[in-house]
Design a protein around this motif. Structure first.
Motif: not given
Length: 283
Positions: A109-117, A229-234, A238-247
């Protein structure tokens, strides 16, 4: 043949698999976010791509994951317009968070985040995807995204907040007038993508102390509004997708560290992992 599409606000990645689940074709089109693009432009933009039109009659299934597809009306728009090109295909349309979750899944299980446009987040346990927060778009949300950072940059330029060296470099690079900026932000079909384009200026100077602080604060905003706000975040990775997260990976990890959050892996383009997930779990 099967088409798997990851569509953001700026561009769409397409992968076509043959009947043996092998990659037959990879290509790109512009992004098809229904919140910004006129639906009448979707078919012409797809048909501009000769590779897609050459196989359109052979495609029988399309899995389309798109930004802006979190509401049924927008999903219906994409399904109807894409279906006008691929008339033999059964089309499944879901929001881009599903693509991010599938691409980021590594067996736990993971919190998935998008950081792009734009930006967004969810919790994925391998089977169920939980979306606790709405996507408010670039006007009220999209913290940490390309459009948010671009908006900060343009605003600070016009309001004389940039250090002198950065102000002069920005002025020389873009020659941007207030009339031009307002026209593109309020009278074009893709203002979020327009703002996100200014990230190139920041990325090229991301080691500048001023931008280090600016981006760090924006990443903290993202975690505050879209992760904490996700109680699971603690406890969850936390995994990231997107060019902004990458750069901005180093700055992103620094922001997470200050908040005692565990950032796992960061994937610039999810399409390959997304395709692998479909081959393994869906097709």
């Amino acid at each position: 043949m099967v088409a798997i599409v990851d569509s953001g606000s700026t561009k769409s990645d397409w992968v076509i698999l043959d009947d043996f689940k092998n990659v037959f074709l990879k290509t790109e089109t512009i992004g098809f976010n229904p919140n910004f693009i006129n639906r009448e432009l979707i078919v012409p933009e797809i048909e501009k791509n000769a590779s897609l039109t050459s196989v359109k009659n052979s495609i029988t299934r399309i899995f389309f994951y798109g930004s802006g597809c979190g509401v049924k009306q927008n999903c219906d728009t994409i399904e109807e317009e894409v279906g006008k090109v691929f008339t033999n295909a059964k089309i499944v349309v879901k929001e881009d968070l599903y693509a991010a979750a599938y691409a980021a899944y590594a067996g736990k299980p993971t919190i998935v985040c998008i950081l792009g446009t734009g930006s967004n987040s969810c919790y994925f346990d391998g089977e169920n995807l939980t979306i606790k927060l709405p996507s408010l778009g670039y006007l009220m949300g999209d913290e940490g995204s390309g459009s948010a950072i671009g908006k900060q940059l343009v605003r600070r330029f016009f309001m004389q907040k940039l250090p002198q060296d950065l102000h002069l470099e920005f002025e020389k690079t873009y020659g941007l007038t207030i009339d031009e900026a307002l026209k593109n932000m309020y009278h074009t079909t893709r203002p979020n993508a327009y703002l996100a384009n200014f990230n190139k200026f920041v990325v090229e100077r991301k080691d500048h102390p001023y931008f280090q602080n600016m981006v760090l604060e924006e990443m903290k905003n993202f975690f505050d509004y879209q992760v904490l706000p996700y109680e699971e975040s603690q406890n969850a990775e936390i995994n990231f997708i997107g060019s902004i997260a990458y750069y901005y990976e180093n700055i992103l990890r620094s922001a997470a560290s200050e908040l005692n959050l565990n950032v796992g892996h960061i994937v610039q383009k999810p399409i390959e992992s997304l395709v692998n997930y479909h081959i393994k779990y869906i097709l």
